[in-house]
Design a protein around this motif. Structure first.
Motif, PDB file in Angstrom:
ATOM      1  N   ASP A   1       2.645  23.460   5.208  1.00  0.00           N
ATOM      2  CA  ASP A   1       2.845  24.415   6.302  1.00  0.00           C
ATOM      3  C   ASP A   1       3.452  25.718   5.798  1.00  0.00           C
ATOM      4  OD1 ASP A   1       1.786  22.703   8.164  1.00  0.00           O
ATOM      5  OD2 ASP A   1       3.727  22.000   8.921  1.00  0.00           O
ATOM      6  N   GLU A   2       4.396  25.617   4.863  1.00  0.00           N
ATOM      7  CA  GLU A   2       5.004  26.818   4.294  1.00  0.00           C
ATOM      8  C   GLU A   2       3.967  27.642   3.530  1.00  0.00           C
ATOM      9  OE1 GLU A   2       9.627  25.321   3.607  1.00  0.00           O
ATOM     10  OE2 GLU A   2       8.091  24.887   2.102  1.00  0.00           O
ATOM     11  N   LYS A   3       3.107  26.964   2.792  1.00  0.00           N
ATOM     12  CA  LYS A   3       2.052  27.667   2.045  1.00  0.00           C
ATOM     13  C   LYS A   3       1.122  28.411   3.001  1.00  0.00           C
ATOM     14  CE  LYS A   3       2.091  24.396  -1.804  1.00  0.00           C
ATOM     15  NZ  LYS A   3       1.437  23.257  -2.461  1.00  0.00           N
ATOM     16  N   THR A   4       0.780  27.762   4.097  1.00  0.00           N
ATOM     17  CA  THR A   4      -0.074  28.405   5.100  1.00  0.00           C
ATOM     18  C   THR A   4       0.585  29.656   5.655  1.00  0.00           C
ATOM     19  OG1 THR A   4      -1.101  26.298   5.719  1.00  0.00           O
ATOM     20  CG2 THR A   4      -1.203  28.068   7.339  1.00  0.00           C
ATOM     21  N   ASP A   5       1.877  29.551   5.981  1.00  0.00           N
ATOM     22  CA  ASP A   5       2.597  30.697   6.543  1.00  0.00           C
ATOM     23  C   ASP A   5       2.721  31.835   5.523  1.00  0.00           C
ATOM     24  OD1 ASP A   5       2.890  29.414   8.954  1.00  0.00           O
ATOM     25  OD2 ASP A   5       4.945  28.730   8.557  1.00  0.00           O
ATOM     26  N   LEU A   6       3.006  31.499   4.263  1.00  0.00           N
ATOM     27  CA  LEU A   6       3.156  32.527   3.229  1.00  0.00           C
ATOM     28  C   LEU A   6       1.856  33.299   3.031  1.00  0.00           C
ATOM     29  CD1 LEU A   6       5.247  30.464   0.679  1.00  0.00           C
ATOM     30  CD2 LEU A   6       6.005  32.580   1.762  1.00  0.00           C
ATOM     31  N   LEU A   7       0.741  32.593   3.013  1.00  0.00           N
ATOM     32  CA  LEU A   7      -0.545  33.262   2.832  1.00  0.00           C
ATOM     33  C   LEU A   7      -0.885  34.123   4.040  1.00  0.00           C
ATOM     34  CD1 LEU A   7      -3.087  33.818   1.236  1.00  0.00           C
ATOM     35  CD2 LEU A   7      -4.050  31.670   2.115  1.00  0.00           C
ATOM     36  N   ARG A   8      -0.638  33.586   5.238  1.00  0.00           N
ATOM     37  CA  ARG A   8      -0.926  34.360   6.457  1.00  0.00           C
ATOM     38  C   ARG A   8      -0.091  35.635   6.493  1.00  0.00           C
ATOM     39  NH1 ARG A   8       1.927  34.765  10.780  1.00  0.00           N
ATOM     40  NH2 ARG A   8       3.179  32.919  10.268  1.00  0.00           N
ATOM     41  N   LEU A   9       1.198  35.505   6.203  1.00  0.00           N
ATOM     42  CA  LEU A   9       2.080  36.678   6.218  1.00  0.00           C
ATOM     43  C   LEU A   9       1.654  37.701   5.171  1.00  0.00           C
ATOM     44  CD1 LEU A   9       5.535  34.898   6.640  1.00  0.00           C
ATOM     45  CD2 LEU A   9       4.517  36.526   8.252  1.00  0.00           C
ATOM     46  N   ALA A  10       1.257  37.215   4.010  1.00  0.00           N
ATOM     47  CA  ALA A  10       0.818  38.140   2.964  1.00  0.00           C
ATOM     48  C   ALA A  10      -0.436  38.887   3.383  1.00  0.00           C
ATOM     49  CB  ALA A  10       0.572  37.370   1.667  1.00  0.00           C
ATOM     50  N   HIS A  11      -1.386  38.169   3.941  1.00  0.00           N
ATOM     51  CA  HIS A  11      -2.622  38.804   4.391  1.00  0.00           C
ATOM     52  C   HIS A  11      -2.322  39.883   5.436  1.00  0.00           C
ATOM     53  CE1 HIS A  11      -6.618  39.483   5.875  1.00  0.00           C
ATOM     54  NE2 HIS A  11      -6.365  38.905   7.030  1.00  0.00           N
TER      55      HIS A  11
END
Length: 287
Positions: free
Chosen positions: A56-66
């Motif tokens: 879940d953290e990985k998903t959030d980090l990628l979304r925020l970066a995008h």
């Protein structure tokens, strides 16, 4: 994939002192490296402590970066592991919106044969919706992706390059001599960036560029432009710092350097521990 020439930075994952992902520091780090001049960002690599970051953290980090990067530079995302079927499923199921390529480390711990490594990567390349970059890092995986295996994998239409961190110059040269013209050769060792570019490499995926993005990206661009004297001077300024980045584990040292610059906390997740006071003091002196 000319957009992946130059300096890519294998981003750390900022944590608060209590161990939570620090979203504000993540956004600061994205801006710090982009304004520092790096050509692209690599998210969820081993420098990002991917083994201890939750799905879940990985998903959030990628979304925020995008959302935050908003197309200013390309994004590369790390998806790897030592269970081929699991990695294949992750490639099919991960939302890769905004990502241009996948970086996938050779399987760790299993110590597969070259035939096993070949079959692993061929299966991932067949499954991946995005181009795949191989990652050879024997110091972490306990197995080496040989030049011959790399060159055979380079024939796959969906495998576009390699991050080579073996430190074996003869092996690197064997790849550079025979690789397809459009196959990316990226250094995985910060201190070998300049000599590998001189021999035909296209850039680096760097740890040090987290904390020193301007110096590192300027060095890489100078080398790619053929200004090796200028690149040499920039490299020499980083040489004393480089061993301190790894003395107590990666990304312990580079997070200490980032903390000293106010970008993020030095916190890491167990089994890593933050930089000792003695190491932090030596990094501070060199800074």
């Amino acid at each position: 994939m000319n957009k992946l020439h130059g300096t890519g930075v294998a981003l750390v994952t900022p944590f608060t002192p209590t161990g939570a992902v620090d979203t504000a520091a993540w956004l600061r780090l994205l801006d710090f490296t982009i304004t520092g001049g790096v050509e692209y960002l690599v998210i969820n690599g081993t420098t990002g402590e991917s083994p201890t970051v939750t799905p879940d953290e990985k998903t959030d980090l990628l979304r925020l970066a995008h959302e935050h990067v908003a197309g200013r530079v390309p994004l590369v995302y790390g998806i790897g592991g030592n269970d081929t079927a699991t990695v294949e499923r992750q490639l099919r199921e991960t939302d890769l919106t905004g990502v241009v390529a996948i970086l996938s480390a050779s399987p760790a711990y299993n110590k597969p044969s070259q035939a096993g490594i070949m079959a692993h990567y061929q299966r991932l390349a067949d499954a991946s919706p995005l181009p795949l970059i191989l990652y050879n890092v024997p110091g972490r995986t306990s197995s080496n992706l040989t030049a011959d295996t790399t060159l055979r994998l380079a024939q796959h239409a969906n495998i576009i390059g390699i991050k080579e961190a073996s430190g074996n110059m003869e092996q690197c040269l064997a790849i550079l001599v025979s690789k397809p013209a459009d196959f990316l050769f990226l250094s995985g060792d910060d201190m070998l960036t300049l000599p590998l570019i001189a021999c035909g490499g296209q850039g680096i995926i760097s740890v040090m560029a987290n904390a020193f993005p301007q110096r590192f990206s300027n060095m890489t661009r100078a080398a790619l432009a053929g200004d090796f004297a200028g690149a040499q001077q920039l490299l020499y300024g980083l040489v004393p710092l480089n061993p301190l980045m790894y003395e107590e584990g990666n990304p312990v040292g580079v997070k200490a350097a980032l903390a000293l610059q106010g970008v993020c906390d030095a916190a890491v997740r167990l089994p890593l521990v933050p930089a000792s006071e003695e190491l932090t003091s030596r990094i501070k002196t060199l800074l």
